[in-house]
Design an enzyme around this catalytic site. Structure first.
Site, PDB file in Angstrom:
ATOM      1  N   SER A  83       0.847  -1.202   0.000  1.00 12.40           N
ATOM      2  CA  SER A  83       0.000   0.000   0.000  1.00 12.40           C
ATOM      3  C   SER A  83       0.885   1.256   0.000  1.00 12.40           C
ATOM      4  O   SER A  83       1.596   1.479  -0.979  1.00 12.40           O
ATOM      5  CB  SER A  83      -0.973  -0.056   1.175  1.00 12.40           C
ATOM      6  OG  SER A  83      -1.979   0.906   1.010  1.00 12.40           O
ATOM      7  N   HIS A 141      -4.205  -0.873  -4.546  1.00 13.25           N
ATOM      8  CA  HIS A 141      -5.650  -1.144  -4.378  1.00 13.25           C
ATOM      9  C   HIS A 141      -6.338  -0.888  -5.728  1.00 13.25           C
ATOM     10  O   HIS A 141      -7.417  -0.306  -5.782  1.00 13.25           O
ATOM     11  CB  HIS A 141      -6.269  -0.221  -3.313  1.00 13.25           C
ATOM     12  CG  HIS A 141      -5.584  -0.244  -1.980  1.00 13.25           C
ATOM     13  ND1 HIS A 141      -5.811  -1.215  -1.040  1.00 13.25           N
ATOM     14  CD2 HIS A 141      -4.653   0.595  -1.431  1.00 13.25           C
ATOM     15  CE1 HIS A 141      -5.067  -0.977   0.040  1.00 13.25           C
ATOM     16  NE2 HIS A 141      -4.354   0.114  -0.176  1.00 13.25           N
ATOM     17  N   GLU A 179      -5.137  -5.483  -4.842  1.00 13.34           N
ATOM     18  CA  GLU A 179      -4.947  -5.945  -3.469  1.00 13.34           C
ATOM     19  C   GLU A 179      -4.539  -7.422  -3.439  1.00 13.34           C
ATOM     20  O   GLU A 179      -4.884  -8.186  -4.336  1.00 13.34           O
ATOM     21  CB  GLU A 179      -6.238  -5.728  -2.663  1.00 13.34           C
ATOM     22  CG  GLU A 179      -6.536  -4.248  -2.496  1.00 13.34           C
ATOM     23  CD  GLU A 179      -7.763  -3.952  -1.653  1.00 13.34           C
ATOM     24  OE1 GLU A 179      -8.491  -4.898  -1.301  1.00 13.34           O
ATOM     25  OE2 GLU A 179      -7.991  -2.763  -1.350  1.00 13.34           O
TER      26      GLU A 179
END
Lengths: 267, 267
Positions: free
Chosen positions: B132, B174, B201
């Site tokens: 992330s 994401h 993800e």
């Protein structure tokens, strides 16, 4: 690719078009329908709330100056044999399909006498417009459902025969707003060798002959699957991630034109 | 393009990777860090909850068999001069950046003695992983924010200098789950001639030299801006829709490899 030059234009709208303000998109539809002399038939087959939805478009089209606006409601297949509806289509200079569920349009109208009348008017040069479900039903093969904001898998999309006003094309709506690249790519892997058109909300393509032009706030995402060098469809199971290499992408905002035959933007 | 063959691998994860089940992605990181002999440093600079987040990765990496796992917490820039943290990095065989806010990683670490130690270990062959925010910081120019599920406009993305572990690349995370094609395209129009990598993800790329390989549940969306034939950046205002024609797209699920130098999948 494209539509015959003698046929009326198609106005394919990604949903949620402005109906109360400037109406940039609907304005173009009314203009193509004859402007102040337009006789517009509003097809509410897709929606379970035909009266409310019909009312919204009657108000919008009248405010823009259309001479007459009539709702042609079909809540079951039998309604597509009704002579009153067919008469409305025969008099119409513009035919507009509302949003709702695209499967209802095909189920209630395709192959009916009402459908014949619509196709005849289109061949005679009458514009056909559609928003959301009314956009989804335009191709030969339509996307009827599937996951938004997901990576492409066969699970991510379900498809069914559409109305076929615009052949060799795949359409998805609410495109950027619902993050639908994954399902459009999945649809293209399942039905290759066509162009995928992702149409944003309050945005439309106006198809005339082999070309379309973009109007509205957002953009059109053109995915050209014909340049693909590889996919992994053979042996792929439903929930497995799709591989797809070498497709071409064009992002086209308002004013841009694209040739459906050459697969190239007109710059 | 790519990284020097003598440098350690990069494991760039799109966020929300499995930490309790099969750990397909983290497993590869631990393997590259030395497997059962791995000494892993967990960098929690990105998160405002360093203890909880650190604990999650200590548990995951230990369960997978790493010999030792130490958290290097930096909650302000001064912490990146701490000798204890530098010593941990010097002993580490794998360095892992958690999620949070990528700006904090750059603000607290970039250019510090801790940063020098990390770069030195990377040059010596130590793997660097990040999820992330820890993935976002990898390039020279990183995406720090912007709208998900939107069509591309300058407004849709904000950017800042990244850590520069992987040059000439744009990373967004994401990716499918948050519908981020629009903002990745906007980033590429602002900083052209690089590859954009959209990482889903629970999915990662493992970069070694000029190539990366995909692992995990989702897919990597590679956007190759170098083939673009047109954009409308000149004169474009912040809220206007971006045009971008002729970019190439590759969707690569687990097992697929891609060459960052040739811009081609390795099929």
């Amino acid at each position: 690719m494209g539509i015959k030059p003698t046929h009326g234009a198609l106005v394919i709208i990604g949903g949620a078009e402005d109906r109360d303000g400037d109406c940039v998109v609907l304005r173009e539809f009314v203009r193509l329908a004859g402007g102040m002399k337009a006789h517009i038939a509003v097809m509410t087959a897709a929606t379970g709330h035909p009266e409310e939805v019909g009312e919204v478009y009657i108000r919008a089209f009248k405010r823009l100056g259309a001479e007459s606006v009539e709702v042609v409601g079909t809540e079951r297949r039998k309604d597509s044999e009704c002579e009153e509806g067919i008469y409305t289509i025969e008099q119409a200079t513009g035919i507009f399909f509302t949003g709702g569920d695209q499967s209802r349009i095909v189920e209630f109208i395709k192959g009916s006498p009402l459908c014949d009348a619509i196709r005849k008017r289109h061949q005679e040069g009458v514009v056909i417009g559609g928003t959301s479900a009314g956009a989804a039903m335009m191709p030969d093969e339509m996307i009827v459902g599937g996951a938004s904001v997901s990576n492409p898998s066969i699970n991510a999309v379900s498809m069914a025969p559409g109305m076929g006003f615009l052949p060799d094309i795949m359409v998805d709506q609410h495109f950027a707003q619902r993050g639908r690249l994954g399902r459009l790519l999945a649809a293209l892997v399942l039905h290759p060798a066509v162009l995928g058109l992702g149409i944003d909300e309050d945005t439309a393509i106006i198809v005339k002959g082999d070309e379309f032009e973009v109007v509205g706030q957002g953009a059109i995402t053109v995915v050209d699957e014909s340049t693909a060098t590889h996919n992994n469809l053979e042996g792929l199971l439903k929930d497995e991630a799709i591989a797809l290499c070498g497709v071409k992408l064009h992002i086209l905002p308002s004013g841009y034109r694209f040739n459906l035959k050459t697969h190239l933007p007109v710059l």
